[in-house]
Design an enzyme around this catalytic site. Structure first.
Site, mmCIF file in Angstrom:
data_model
loop_
_atom_site.group_PDB
_atom_site.id
_atom_site.type_symbol
_atom_site.label_atom_id
_atom_site.label_comp_id
_atom_site.label_asym_id
_atom_site.label_seq_id
_atom_site.Cartn_x
_atom_site.Cartn_y
_atom_site.Cartn_z
ATOM 1 N N ASN A 124 -1.700 2.207 5.730
ATOM 2 C CA ASN A 124 -0.876 1.086 5.302
ATOM 3 C C ASN A 124 -0.580 0.272 6.558
ATOM 4 O OD1 ASN A 124 1.052 -0.629 4.222
ATOM 5 N ND2 ASN A 124 2.675 0.902 4.229
ATOM 6 N N GLY A 125 -0.950 -1.035 6.543
ATOM 7 C CA GLY A 125 -0.717 -1.875 7.719
ATOM 8 C C GLY A 125 -1.955 -2.672 8.059
ATOM 9 N N CYS A 155 0.849 -1.170 0.000
ATOM 10 C CA CYS A 155 0.000 0.000 0.000
ATOM 11 C C CYS A 155 0.901 1.241 0.000
ATOM 12 C CB CYS A 155 -0.932 0.104 1.195
ATOM 13 S SG CYS A 155 -2.075 -1.264 1.311
ATOM 14 N N GLU A 183 6.723 -15.012 -11.592
ATOM 15 C CA GLU A 183 6.079 -13.791 -11.090
ATOM 16 C C GLU A 183 5.627 -12.844 -12.191
ATOM 17 O OE1 GLU A 183 8.223 -11.413 -8.203
ATOM 18 O OE2 GLU A 183 10.108 -11.647 -9.241
ATOM 19 N N LYS A 240 5.688 -4.484 -4.431
ATOM 20 C CA LYS A 240 7.149 -4.383 -4.355
ATOM 21 C C LYS A 240 7.663 -4.506 -2.917
ATOM 22 C CE LYS A 240 11.176 -3.489 -6.233
ATOM 23 N NZ LYS A 240 11.791 -4.548 -7.033
ATOM 24 N N HIS A 271 15.730 -37.775 -7.981
ATOM 25 C CA HIS A 271 15.009 -38.102 -6.741
ATOM 26 C C HIS A 271 13.543 -37.686 -6.815
ATOM 27 C CE1 HIS A 271 18.757 -39.274 -4.923
ATOM 28 N NE2 HIS A 271 19.288 -38.128 -5.320
ATOM 29 N N ARG A 277 3.850 -0.511 -4.930
ATOM 30 C CA ARG A 277 3.622 -1.043 -3.588
ATOM 31 C C ARG A 277 2.293 -1.772 -3.468
ATOM 32 N NH1 ARG A 277 6.973 1.726 0.213
ATOM 33 N NH2 ARG A 277 5.631 0.988 1.853
ATOM 34 N N GLU A 305 16.125 -18.535 -8.769
ATOM 35 C CA GLU A 305 15.836 -17.144 -9.119
ATOM 36 C C GLU A 305 15.261 -17.046 -10.540
ATOM 37 O OE1 GLU A 305 15.428 -14.505 -7.613
ATOM 38 O OE2 GLU A 305 15.729 -12.903 -9.064
ATOM 39 N N LYS A 311 11.627 -15.490 -11.338
ATOM 40 C CA LYS A 311 11.410 -14.379 -12.292
ATOM 41 C C LYS A 311 10.332 -14.775 -13.287
ATOM 42 C CE LYS A 311 12.725 -11.774 -10.650
ATOM 43 N NZ LYS A 311 13.486 -11.580 -9.457
ATOM 44 N N TRP A 339 -2.892 -2.686 -1.636
ATOM 45 C CA TRP A 339 -2.669 -4.123 -1.821
ATOM 46 C C TRP A 339 -3.517 -4.770 -0.741
ATOM 47 C CZ3 TRP A 339 -0.862 -8.385 0.873
ATOM 48 C CH2 TRP A 339 -0.508 -9.490 0.096
HETATM 49 O O1 M6R Z 1 12.721 -5.581 -0.495
HETATM 50 P P1 M6R Z 1 13.158 -6.980 -0.203
HETATM 51 O O2 M6R Z 1 14.421 -7.340 -0.902
HETATM 52 O O3 M6R Z 1 13.224 -7.281 1.263
HETATM 53 O O4 M6R Z 1 12.018 -7.891 -0.832
HETATM 54 C C1 M6R Z 1 12.034 -9.286 -0.717
HETATM 55 C C2 M6R Z 1 11.053 -9.924 -1.667
HETATM 56 O O5 M6R Z 1 9.755 -9.481 -1.405
HETATM 57 C C3 M6R Z 1 11.391 -9.615 -3.137
HETATM 58 O O6 M6R Z 1 12.691 -10.002 -3.454
HETATM 59 C C4 M6R Z 1 10.401 -10.332 -4.089
HETATM 60 O O7 M6R Z 1 10.588 -11.716 -4.005
HETATM 61 C C5 M6R Z 1 10.571 -9.829 -5.524
HETATM 62 N N1 M6R Z 1 9.294 -9.574 -6.104
HETATM 63 C C6 M6R Z 1 11.252 -10.793 -6.409
HETATM 64 O O8 M6R Z 1 11.372 -10.345 -7.713
#
Ligand code: M6R
Length: 609
Positions: free
Chosen positions: A98-99, A2, A489, A604, A505, A27, A482, A486, A74
């Protein structure tokens, strides 16, 4: 999660707020809204969907004057609907939050008993009604806010407007971030700097349990009981163009292409170029304390966690220190074994991830030294750590983290080399050799980026597949994780990362002619073993997309598609191998037409548990 923006000043307030919300849209973006005064009444305009929907609703609205608050959401409590969107209001109060208000159910019951009504499914509305009820009791706006804050439990960053105090913004913070931007004859309030840097580079950070009253002539900060607090004014060096797309179709692509610059800048802060040493100025442990470190515990979430998994290889290989890596959301509830000889290494792009902050507090309570790698100066994690090493990546706007990840890897390599220097000062020439390798990396990434059209063609061939497997060994196993993260997401394709040796396995049962398998196989100590795993996939009709070192004829002959990276010391391959995988995910998502910078359901900064 948010985003909050507030404005008081001479400009058309709703325009400034909407423009700020656009900068915070990363956000959260399932609904948005704005509140301001019109003819001494509170006007709220809000809608489900992205800020562009809010802008459509605002077309034709009269000017609103000098004060407004806004929110991009969000969803936590209550579906993303028009009614659940913020601001929440009563006839006398409107607020954005926010929270999470944890005791919202009890407070709501008490207010219903007193005859107050509710329209939304959110936890936030209760606070607007609560403040209204305090005004009904005859309290002043300030007293009503103070009394209400005393009654709520949970996390909040708040901006509130109240009828009868029409030139003032009331703000408060506990656990969720909030800053005040100090402009010339104007003041802004925002969840983070990106929303205010167009207007000012001077700001104040609100700490937990602080509140304030902001008007165009200044602000007064107090604790919740009204005791005045003197705050330091900070300045940011971030420049507003870093938060613009600058001709790229998406922020994610721009950020992938910014990596050579981001890594060169990150390195320039920590490498002593004359002596080829790592220079972590004011590191909080003396040489003897470093020599007594019993364990390093790396804790992070998401992509930053994957960086931590690579960091374990750097630290164990370069300085022989036992290193564990944990997910922040697990660590904090697991009764972890930490003592005063443990160094806790936190990694976070935003510096505001609530699980990582929770882990930090847990480790601090158990006596660990806290060192962080962070991209945002003055973020909560930076401020709560004993020492922060900054990734100089600049603002990362795309929800999928790219340049922050490689910059985190660079910092991890630097920390490992620094500890090595301190533990074993004699092998200077080896440190020099590694530093020289790190200095080659920005150029090597430039070379990979120069080949992006070939990766785009691979994406064109594969964007319609439903599932992908990513395989890697050793320090490239985290890169398999990773690469898969990517892809899932931003393209919504199901993807799994696996240690190549684990295939037999279980996951090998998934292989058939419908399954593209991305195999990361640079020329390193694992190369031959990874090739054997690749043969196992091939003999079961799996479609192989491989990623090797330069022109690897053997790998090319076994693969349907091939990507490459230049040679580098094998320890540092992850800094290169991740880049083609970022591009592959990006182009696949682009061919599928997804919302790359703001993928569904994500945000984010993850500031809720
Ligand atoms: O701001 P941060 O690095 O603490 O965030 C951690 C994760 O939320 C962040 O890396 C998330 O997995 C990304 N969307 C990945 O692309």
């Amino acid at each position: 999660m948010c985003g909050i923006v507030g404005y008081v000043g001479p400009k058309e307030a709703k325009d400034v707020v909407v423009e700020g919300l656009k900068k915070l849209e990363y956000r959260g973006y399932d609904s948005s809204g704005i509140a301001y005064f019109q003819d001494h009444s509170i006007e709220v305009i809000k809608t489900k969907g992205k800020i562009i929907e809010l802008e459509k609703k605002l077309v034709g609205q009269r000017t609103c004057g000098k004060l407004a608050i806004g929110h991009t959401r969000w969803a936590t409590h209550g579906r993303p609907t028009d009614v659940n969107a913020h601001p929440h209001r009563t006839p006398r109060v409107a607020l954005v939050h926010n929270g999470i208000i944890e005791n919202h159910a009890e407070l709501k019951q008490e207010l219903i008993k007193k005859g107050y009504e509710f329209v939304s499914e959110t936890d936030t509305e209760v606070l607007a009604v609560l403040i209204h009820s305090k005004l009904d009791e005859g309290l002043t706006p300030m007293q009503a806010v103070q009394k209400s804050l005393a009654a709520v439990e949970g996390a909040f960053a708040l901006a509130i407007i109240i009828k009868g105090a029409e030139d003032q913004l009331f703000i408060a913070k506990n656990l969720n971030p909030l800053i005040i931007g100090l402009g010339k004859d104007e003041m802004l309030v925002a969840s983070d700097i990106s929303a205010i840097i167009r207007h000012t580079n001077r700001f104040i950070i609100l700490e937990d349990n602080e509140m304030g009253v902001v008007s165009n002539s200044g602000c007064t900060i107090t604790d919740f009981s009204g005791k005045k607090i003197t705050k330091e004014v900070k300045e940011t060096s971030w420049n507003p163009t870093l938060a613009e797309k600058e001709g790229y179709k998406h922020f994610m692509k721009k950020e992938i292409f910014e990596q050579p610059r981001a890594l060169a800048d990150t390195l320039s802060d920590i490498v002593d170029n004359e002596r080829f040493r790592i220079n972590l100025r004011d590191f909080p442990l003396a040489k003897e304390e470093i020599q007594n470190i019993s364990r390093i515990v790396i804790v992070a979430c998401g992509t930053s966690y994957h960086a931590g998994l690579v960091g374990k290889f750097f630290i164990e290989n370069l300085c022989g220190l036992h290193t564990e890596v944990d997910l922040a959301s697990e660590f904090r509830y697991r009764n972890p074994i930490i003592d005063k000889h443990t160094v806790m290494l936190l990694i976070s792009q935003s510096g505001e991830t609530i699980d990582t902050i929770g882990a930090l507090m847990e480790a601090r309570a158990r006596g660990a030294k806290i060192v962080s790698i962070c991209n945002v100066r003055e973020s909560t994690i930076d401020r709560k750590s004993d020492y922060t090493i900054f990734t100089d990546a600049g603002p990362e706007i795309g929800v999928a983290s790219t340049k922050a990840f490689t910059a985190q890897l660079m910092c991890l390599a630097a920390i490992a080399l620094f500890l090595r220097q301190e533990i074993n000062g004699k092998d200077h020439h080896m440190t020099t050799k590694y530093v020289e390798e790190l200095l080659k990396i920005p150029g090597a990434i430039n070379q990979i980026l120069g080949n992006d059209s070939a990766i785009q063609e691979i994406a064109r061939e594969f964007f319609n597949y439903r599932d992908f497997l990513y395989l890697g060994r050793g320090n490239n196993f985290p890169i398999a994780l990773e690469g898969a993260l990517k892809l899932k997401e931003i393209s919504y394709i199901h993807a799994e990362g696996y240690a190549a040796g684990e295939m037999k396995h279980g996951p090998i049962a998934l292989i058939d002619e419908e399954m593209p398998v991305v195999v990361i196989a640079p020329r390193d100590r694992y190369y031959q073993k990874t090739l054997s795993n690749l043969e196992e996939v091939k003999s079961r009709e799996g479609i192989i997309i491989s990623l090797g070192t330069e022109r690897d004829e053997k790998l090319m002959s076994l693969s349907k598609a091939y990507m490459s990276v230049p040679p580098i010391d094998e320890l540092f391959y992850p800094l290169l191998t991740v880049v083609p995988l970022q591009l592959l995910a990006y182009y696949i998502a682009d061919f599928r037409g997804t919302d790359i910078d703001q993928p569904r359901n994500l945000a984010k900064s993850v500031t809720v548990e």
